[in-house]
Design an enzyme around this catalytic site. Structure first.
Site, short mmCIF file in Angstrom:
data_model
loop_
_atom_site.label_atom_id
_atom_site.label_comp_id
_atom_site.label_asym_id
_atom_site.label_seq_id
_atom_site.Cartn_x
_atom_site.Cartn_y
_atom_site.Cartn_z
N ASP A 1 2.30 -0.38 -7.02
CA ASP A 1 3.54 0.39 -6.92
C ASP A 1 3.14 1.85 -6.70
O ASP A 1 1.96 2.23 -6.75
CB ASP A 1 4.39 0.20 -8.19
CG ASP A 1 5.85 0.49 -7.91
OD1 ASP A 1 6.71 -0.02 -8.63
OD2 ASP A 1 6.13 1.25 -6.94
N TRP A 2 4.13 2.68 -6.47
CA TRP A 2 3.92 4.07 -6.07
C TRP A 2 3.03 4.84 -7.06
O TRP A 2 3.42 5.05 -8.21
CB TRP A 2 5.29 4.76 -5.99
CG TRP A 2 5.23 6.15 -5.49
CD1 TRP A 2 4.82 7.26 -6.18
CD2 TRP A 2 5.58 6.61 -4.18
NE1 TRP A 2 4.91 8.37 -5.41
CE2 TRP A 2 5.37 8.01 -4.17
CE3 TRP A 2 6.04 6.00 -3.03
CZ2 TRP A 2 5.60 8.79 -3.02
CZ3 TRP A 2 6.29 6.77 -1.89
CH2 TRP A 2 6.06 8.15 -1.91
#
Ligand code: GLC
Length: 715
Positions: free
Chosen positions: A264-265
């Protein structure tokens, strides 16, 4: 491109070019590149050469921009390896559908697949090849802002609807340019964050993971999802991004997943604040070893892997990861056509075209849940209506994850009502969080001649979505105040709710004559609300997440364990049982609940036999009669309870359901078949099994009641 050509290509790439394929940065870096010294780029420390080695990008673009970026990129990439474009297309692209939590309340797999199909046609026409969807995190805490993205508290529904979205996006043929590669997320159990606080710790038994949280990811992978995203959270002490048990043992070894894993980011570098990595080098090493192929939004891999790959084992992991990324690009035909035939012309003809609005309206109607109706709905056209509240004519009803939606395309509640040509006597869009006495007096003045008051209440979009966790799930006091003032007018009051989570409605449910949960209903929301208020659509939505009576009840969900002192069993015991002293244990509205304009009667239950052997199946049936005046959709639900097992099992577990359309005075027979496989669970001793012994089944219209019967599983 053939697989052997991919291997050939891989063998020619430099180490830096390989690392580039595992790095994902924002698309904006390529159209703001002349300002690469600012914004995210400056912090990314990417060199000019590395810019043309990046494997994938994420973020906003359109067909023209994608063509321009891809063309420039290909002219600078040594092997002409195309960029892969990704975006959060969560519940529609340009045509925005209801939020996934709302869509799940339709209990309509086919419809959910259809919405993903439309999203894929629109998103791919604007140049995307991947969507970070479906999110299939099981959720039981409405304080968490991201419940909007989930399909609710039930494992089966998250599994069915997640798989339906994958089918809709990928359409069984990723070479077809109107498809999107599906990235299922967030692996794993992100929805179990302590306190409903986003990014918070998840500590959960392997039994619960395997029986309740894992199946939806697995079913999405079985449906063909080619990407899976690791979640931000720690899972049992180890962040998912560096969790080898999760990403290699479960995902690769047990589930035989061969697709790509993306963090994820910033998840890779977040291993540092998580306290499991000292620096980027540590973070990169832990992530690659655990099984992260693509690092989203940071460049630890660029910073660390050149040195780390002196270790041949690390370099082998790198090569495997790069090969998976190249194969992913190959899956969607990018090597043959890096543009997948997009054009601004085709994009214009695709977005919000044809029957997309019609599908959006149908999805909105089917997602709304009628929570209360004291004989005030459906309305007749000749009534004078006063429409009041923060959402009366507010176009911000798309939800916080509608990045490419446009509020100018939205049909507001006012517009929806006006489209019905009813007598809309006055419209007053008030503030969300404050209302003065003068304002109330002004509204009262304007609504004197109204017959019916429609209050359009709810939460602002930013109170939901990522980082949108709240400690209080009641409506803002100003809206409660507005309701109580309106109550004094002694006119019927219909409350329309626009929100992204189950709310504590205890302080409005008594005051309102009807309550319609509309969620963030999307582009056609206003028309759908008007369709339901005026009976053009008979509400059929059923809750997929319990509505707590109070925030203090959280987590409250239907498939909980009995405990050793179940309140309902210890009727005579006043105190020493599992209960609250101040409120009931049950939620205000349970899983599976929803009203309509029909009255469905269940009777004439039948069962083929009460003993089930491992090789056979039993069938049971129930007659459902529509005693109302409206044709309606009924969702007949079949729940199971394993009375004695190796581990304590839920008091109820949805195992099947059927939706039927019944005309007034018509009776339909709904039949279910059950076999031994439906009774299996993971028992904590590495066995996936069923127990001989007694099972209780319940057929009902929601999880709180129904017709129960017992079946014994025999060898
Ligand atoms: C966000 C979200 C994830 C999303 C990703 C890309 O932080 O957690 O769901 O797909 O970053 O925007």
């Amino acid at each position: 491109m053939k697989k052997e050509d991919i291997k050939e290509l891989l063998s020619k790439m430099t180490l830096e070019e390989k690392i580039g394929q595992l790095t994902q940065i924002r698309t904006s870096y390529y159209y703001n590149s002349n300002t690469s010294a600012t914004g995210t780029a400056s912090k990314l420390k990417i060199t000019k050469d590395q810019k043309w080695m990046i494997g994938t990008v994420l973020g906003k673009l359109d067909a023209e921009m994608m063509s321009k970026i891809q063309k420039e990129y290909l002219s600078n990439n040594r092997f002409g390896i195309p960029l892969l474009f990704m975006q959060d297309i969560i519940h529609g692209f340009k045509t925005i559908f209801p939020i996934p939590l709302a869509l799940s309340c339709s209990w309509d797999e086919e419809l959910i697949e259809k919405t993903a199909r439309v999203a894929a046609k629109e998103g791919s026409s604007s140049g995307y090849q991947v969507t970070f969807s479906p999110m299939v995190d099981v959720v039981r805490d409405p304080r968490w802002g991201r419940v909007i993205e989930s399909f609710g508290e039930d494992t089966l529904l998250n599994s069915l609807f997640g798989a339906a979205m994958v089918r809709g996006y990928q359409n069984n043929d990723l070479k077809n340019p109107d498809t999107l590669i599906s990235c299922v997320k967030h692996f794993a159990a992100y929805g179990a964050a302590e306190g409903g606080r986003d990014y918070n710790t998840v500590d959960i038994s392997e039994c619960r993971l395997r029986n309740e949280y894992f199946p939806p990811y697995y079913e999405a992978i079985k449906a063909g999802a080619k990407l899976i995203m690791s979640s931000f959270n720690v899972l049992n002490g180890i962040p998912a991004t560096a969790n080898t048990w999760l990403l290699r043992k479960i995902l690769r070894e047990e589930w035989k997943y061969e697709g790509v894993v993306i963090s994820d980011w910033g998840g890779v570098k977040e291993l540092i604040p998580h306290g499991t990595a000292e620096n980027s080098i540590d973070a990169a090493k832990l992530s690659l070893k655990a099984g992260i192929d693509i690092e989203m939004a940071t460049t630890a891999y660029f910073e660390a892997l050149p040195k780390l790959c002196k270790d041949k084992n690390i370099e082998k992991l790198l090569d495997d990861a790069v090969e998976r990324v190249l194969l992913l690009k190959n899956e969607c035909g990018l090597f043959e056509d890096p543009y997948r035939g997009i054009s601004s012309e085709k994009e214009k003809q695709t977005l919000l075209c044809g029957d997309f609005r019609k599908i959006a309206r149908e999805a909105s109607c089917k997602s709304m849940v009628l929570l209360k109706n004291s004989k005030v709905l459906p309305l007749s056209e000749n009534k004078n209506i006063a429409l009041i509240g923060p959402y009366a004519n507010n176009p911000s009803i798309l939800g916080p994850w509608s990045l490419d939606g446009d509020i100018n395309d939205v049909i507001t509640i006012e517009q929806g009502l006006r489209n019905k040509n009813i007598n809309l006597q006055s419209v007053e869009t008030t503030s969300f969080n404050e209302i003065s006495r003068e304002k109330v007096d002004e509204i009262i003045e304007k609504t004197q001649s109204a017959d019916i008051i429609v209050l359009a209440l709810g939460e602002e979009e930013e109170k939901s979505g990522e980082a949108g966790s709240v400690s209080n799930i009641t409506l803002p006091p100003a809206q409660i105040k507005l309701l109580s003032y309106m109550k004094k007018l002694n006119k019927p009051i219909i409350v329309i709710l626009i929100n992204g989570r189950p709310l504590d409605l205890t302080n409005i449910i008594e005051e309102a004559d009807a309550v319609l949960e509309c969620w963030f209903p999307g582009t056609e929301g206003g028309n759908a609300i008007a369709d339901i208020l005026y009976g053009a659509y008979n509400p059929s939505g059923r809750l997929t997440m319990s509505f707590p009576r109070a925030v203090g009840q959280i987590p409250v969900y239907y498939n909980s364990l009995a405990t050793g002192r179940p309140k309902e069993l210890l009727k005579i015991e006043k105190r020493y049982k599992s209960q609250y002293l101040d409120i009931p244990n049950e939620p205000l509205f349970p899983f599976g609940y929803g009203l309509g304009y029909s009255q469905f009667k269940y009777d004439n239950f039948k069962i083929s036999k009460n003993e089930l052997s491992r090789k056979e199946k039993i069938s049971c049936s129930i007659d459902v009669t529509n005693n109302g005046k409206y044709t309606g959709i009924e969702t007949v639900q079949l729940y199971m309870r394993d009375k004695v097992a190796d581990i304590s099992r839920p008091v109820k577990q949805l195992i099947k359901y059927k939706q039927i359309i019944i005309n007034p005075s018509e009776t339909k027979t709904v039949e279910f078949t059950v076999n031994e496989k439906d009774l299996r669970y993971w028992n904590g001793e590495n066995q996936y099994k069923s127990d001989e012994g007694l099972f209780e089944f319940t057929i009902g219209k929601d999880s709180s009641d129904g017709i129960s019967f017992e079946v014994r599983l025999v060898s």
